[in-house]
Design an enzyme around this catalytic site. Structure first.
Site, PDB file in Angstrom:
ATOM      1  N   LYS A 157       0.885  -1.124   0.006  1.00 40.85           N
ATOM      2  CA  LYS A 157      -0.027  -0.031   0.115  1.00 40.85           C
ATOM      3  C   LYS A 157       0.911   1.019  -0.013  1.00 40.85           C
ATOM      4  O   LYS A 157       1.729   1.380   1.075  1.00 40.85           O
ATOM      5  CB  LYS A 157      -0.807   0.114   1.190  1.00 40.85           C
ATOM      6  CG  LYS A 157      -2.332   0.749   1.040  1.00 40.85           C
ATOM      7  CD  LYS A 157      -3.024   0.308   2.335  1.00 40.85           C
ATOM      8  CE  LYS A 157      -4.135   0.929   2.357  1.00 40.85           C
ATOM      9  NZ  LYS A 157      -5.102   0.782   3.400  1.00 40.85           N
TER      10      LYS A 157
HETATM   11  O1  G3P Z   1      -7.856   1.934   5.423  1.00 40.38           O
HETATM   12  C1  G3P Z   1      -7.951   3.135   4.759  1.00 40.38           C
HETATM   13  C2  G3P Z   1      -9.398   3.464   4.896  1.00 40.38           C
HETATM   14  O2  G3P Z   1     -10.301   2.549   4.846  1.00 40.38           O
HETATM   15  C3  G3P Z   1      -9.736   4.061   6.237  1.00 40.38           C
HETATM   16  O3  G3P Z   1     -10.873   4.722   6.619  1.00 40.38           O
HETATM   17  O4  G3P Z   1     -12.623   5.373   8.383  1.00 40.38           O
HETATM   18  O5  G3P Z   1     -10.278   5.886   8.773  1.00 40.38           O
HETATM   19  O6  G3P Z   1     -11.613   6.982   6.680  1.00 40.38           O
HETATM   20  P1  G3P Z   1     -11.283   5.735   7.616  1.00 40.38           P
END
Ligand code: G3P
Length: 214
Positions: A83
């Protein structure tokens, strides 16, 4: 559509796996920090639980450092996907990873122009963050539709991995648009199966069953 879990918590990952839905896992530095564990140790455990793509995020901000991390993580297991953040140095690292056949997931994508670059270079996955766009009064799902159109226009093979999913509607809309993958927090995976009418209906069936002579 593939279901990934967005988590570095191995107990959550095991529970989602037991539901029979899990195709892969995504992690990020914030999720790893929550576990309080060493990342390599967590990663080695996850690859034993799930036989599918497991995203491991680099934390270097220069291409050279990203590639060093990428090669290290990729050597742990063939299912590891690297990633990489959507910055210029990240694109440079992506190009080399593509040449070296290292699987990639470009993260922190918030615009169609960023996704176009990612698809053109040939990442394995692009991760647009829908929830964080919604948070700033921008329609996250509209971005998914735009990326789907662009990738279909040019037959890009990069898979659209919808990230930052906050609720079941995000998942349903992703499926309607034709996103390839959704990475879903454990709490939302649990919500997906729930419906109050299912619970009310089951309660009534079981109550009525008590009246049936045995
Ligand atoms: O892993 C990346 C993403 O899914 C993060 O989500 O909820 O922290 O915006 P969030």
């Amino acid at each position: 559509m593939q279901f990934f879990i967005d988590s570095a918590d191995t107990e959550e990952i095991k529970q989602a796996q037991a539901m029979g839905l899990l195709d892969g896992v995504t992690t990020n530095p914030s999720l790893v920090a929550k576990t309080g564990r060493k990342f390599k140790e967590v990663l080695e455990e996850i690859v034993e639980i799930v036989d599918g793509p497991i995203s491991a995020e680099v934390v270097s901000t220069d291409a050279k450092g990203m590639l060093k991390e990428a090669r290290e993580y990729a050597s742990i297991h063939e299912n590891i996907v690297i990633k990489i953040p959507m910055i210029v140095e990240g694109l440079k690292a992506l190009k080399v990873c593509v040449e070296e056949n290292i699987k990639t997931n470009i993260t922190l994508v918030f615009s169609a122009s960023q996704a176009l670059m990612v698809g053109k270079i040939g990442a394995t996955y692009v991760s647009p963050f829908v929830g964080r766009l919604d948070d700033i009064s921008t329609d996250g799902m509209e971005l998914i539709q735009q990326i789907r159109t662009i990738y279909d226009n040019y037959a890009f093979e990069t898979q659209i991995l919808v990230a930052s999913i906050r609720h079941p509607i995000h998942l349903v809309q992703s499926a309607l648009i034709g996103a390839d993958v959704a990475t879903i927090p454990f709490q939302v995976i649990q919500q997906l199966a729930k419906h109050p009418l299912t619970d009310i209906g089951l309660e009534k069936f079981l109550k009525d069953w008590e009246k049936v002579p045995s």
